[in-house]
Scaffold this active site. Sequence first.
Site, PDB file in Angstrom:
ATOM      1  N   GLU A   1      -3.562  -8.720  -2.246  1.00  0.00           N
ATOM      2  CA  GLU A   1      -2.659  -9.676  -2.908  1.00  0.00           C
ATOM      3  C   GLU A   1      -2.653 -11.003  -2.168  1.00  0.00           C
ATOM      4  O   GLU A   1      -2.566 -12.070  -2.771  1.00  0.00           O
ATOM      5  CB  GLU A   1      -1.258  -9.060  -3.018  1.00  0.00           C
TER       6      GLU A   1
ATOM      7  N   GLY B   1       2.003   1.622  -1.593  1.00  0.00           N
ATOM      8  CA  GLY B   1       2.884   0.613  -2.168  1.00  0.00           C
ATOM      9  C   GLY B   1       3.998   1.287  -2.951  1.00  0.00           C
ATOM     10  O   GLY B   1       5.007   1.719  -2.389  1.00  0.00           O
ATOM     11  N   GLY B   2       3.798   1.414  -4.255  1.00  0.00           N
ATOM     12  CA  GLY B   2       4.832   1.921  -5.160  1.00  0.00           C
ATOM     13  C   GLY B   2       5.530   3.194  -4.678  1.00  0.00           C
ATOM     14  O   GLY B   2       6.772   3.267  -4.684  1.00  0.00           O
TER      15      GLY B   2
ATOM     16  N   GLY C   1      -1.660  -0.394  -7.474  1.00  0.00           N
ATOM     17  CA  GLY C   1      -0.572  -0.596  -8.429  1.00  0.00           C
ATOM     18  C   GLY C   1      -0.912  -0.226  -9.862  1.00  0.00           C
ATOM     19  O   GLY C   1      -0.160  -0.545 -10.788  1.00  0.00           O
TER      20      GLY C   1
ATOM     21  N   ASN D   1       3.984   0.139   2.438  1.00  0.00           N
ATOM     22  CA  ASN D   1       3.942  -1.316   2.261  1.00  0.00           C
ATOM     23  C   ASN D   1       4.955  -1.661   1.178  1.00  0.00           C
ATOM     24  O   ASN D   1       4.681  -1.474  -0.005  1.00  0.00           O
ATOM     25  CB  ASN D   1       2.514  -1.727   1.853  1.00  0.00           C
ATOM     26  N   TRP D   2       6.107  -2.138   1.614  1.00  0.00           N
ATOM     27  CA  TRP D   2       7.202  -2.365   0.662  1.00  0.00           C
ATOM     28  C   TRP D   2       7.000  -3.646  -0.151  1.00  0.00           C
ATOM     29  O   TRP D   2       7.784  -3.931  -1.046  1.00  0.00           O
ATOM     30  CB  TRP D   2       8.546  -2.389   1.389  1.00  0.00           C
ATOM     31  N   LYS D   3       5.988  -4.403   0.206  1.00  0.00           N
ATOM     32  CA  LYS D   3       5.676  -5.673  -0.494  1.00  0.00           C
ATOM     33  C   LYS D   3       6.952  -6.525  -0.628  1.00  0.00           C
ATOM     34  O   LYS D   3       7.778  -6.525   0.272  1.00  0.00           O
ATOM     35  CB  LYS D   3       5.021  -5.374  -1.844  1.00  0.00           C
TER      36      LYS D   3
ATOM     37  N   GLU E   1      -8.817  -0.452   0.397  1.00  0.00           N
ATOM     38  CA  GLU E   1      -8.010  -0.480  -0.820  1.00  0.00           C
ATOM     39  C   GLU E   1      -8.810  -1.111  -1.959  1.00  0.00           C
ATOM     40  O   GLU E   1      -8.860  -2.346  -2.071  1.00  0.00           O
ATOM     41  CB  GLU E   1      -6.740  -1.299  -0.595  1.00  0.00           C
TER      42      GLU E   1
ATOM     43  N   SER F   1      -2.679   3.471  -5.334  1.00  0.00           N
ATOM     44  CA  SER F   1      -2.072   4.505  -6.188  1.00  0.00           C
ATOM     45  C   SER F   1      -2.024   5.882  -5.544  1.00  0.00           C
ATOM     46  O   SER F   1      -2.201   6.895  -6.211  1.00  0.00           O
ATOM     47  CB  SER F   1      -2.783   4.558  -7.549  1.00  0.00           C
TER      48      SER F   1
ATOM     49  N   HIS G   1      -4.332  -8.220   2.991  1.00  0.00           N
ATOM     50  CA  HIS G   1      -4.069  -7.423   1.788  1.00  0.00           C
ATOM     51  C   HIS G   1      -4.652  -8.137   0.568  1.00  0.00           C
ATOM     52  O   HIS G   1      -4.662  -9.368   0.507  1.00  0.00           O
ATOM     53  CB  HIS G   1      -2.560  -7.212   1.617  1.00  0.00           C
TER      54      HIS G   1
HETATM   55  P1  PGA Z   1       0.042   1.047  -4.521  1.00  0.00           P
HETATM   56  O1  PGA Z   1      -0.194  -0.154  -3.487  1.00  0.00           O
HETATM   57  O2  PGA Z   1       0.259   2.297  -3.706  1.00  0.00           O
HETATM   58  O3  PGA Z   1       1.257   0.654  -5.293  1.00  0.00           O
HETATM   59  O4  PGA Z   1      -1.176   1.151  -5.364  1.00  0.00           O
HETATM   60  C1  PGA Z   1      -0.986   0.016  -2.357  1.00  0.00           C
HETATM   61  C2  PGA Z   1      -1.072  -1.275  -1.583  1.00  0.00           C
HETATM   62  O5  PGA Z   1      -1.129  -2.344  -2.182  1.00  0.00           O
HETATM   63  O6  PGA Z   1      -1.087  -1.256  -0.340  1.00  0.00           O
END
Ligand code: PGA
Length: 253
Positions: free
Chosen positions: A97, A233-234, A173, A9-11, A167, A212, A95
Amino acid sequence: MRQYLIAGNWKMHTDINSSVELAVGIKNDLITKEGVIVLVCPPFINLWHVAQEVKSTDIFVGAQNCYYEDKGAFTGEISVNMIKSIGCEYIIIGHSERRAIFNEQDELINKKAHAILKKGIKPIICIGETLDDRRAEKTNRVLHHQLDIGLLGISDDQAKDIVIAYEPVWAIGTGISAENQQIEDAHRFIRNFLSERFATNGKNILIQYGGSVNPDNAAEILSIENVNGALIGGASLKADSFMAIVNAAQSLV
Ligand code: PGA
């Protein structure tokens, strides 16, 4: 055989050049193995170029959001048709966010899930509790509500195309993933819910963990019962760390 879906997930990261560069890096390193699906979800504006770049590979491309109407006066929105027409097969919805920053509710997420399934592609429905929920011992209640409303009206037959991403919001994050026992408990709870709701296909729905995930903890997390992949994500923003997680999944099938 155990199935894994490893999704990046490149956000709201990457521009047109760096998104293509990242896709090329993944493409160059990937040796496909049965049982592990590899998916990248770039920002909308880079989707087409990334989709072109990985066209003749086994890498799937997905979007990070959609609107549920087909077309019309919805300034700024993107329909499932549009996303599908450039070759995407997955769409992340709900998600945390989007829930927290854009105030998306389970009812809206449910409408998006229906719109996606109607077009024959796959929603990745994200659920998860906040730290306050967990501290108040409401984790299962929150997950139950998000699943109950998010999956309303979805048939057992349609259920074969859905993916759930668990999640925990507090693990996203932060660099601190949930503990193995917490992941195992949540995934078992989700699996039981899905098996009850969908008698035929509930047991086969992929349940990803997200929060994470990195090359150091991936193998351990992916070994946990009822974990069928990761939403990353990251660590998905660099080809080598993303591929290390893909390799961890491949070594488990
Ligand atoms: P993260 O993000 O791996 O940076 O914790 C995961 C996500 O939001 O899908």
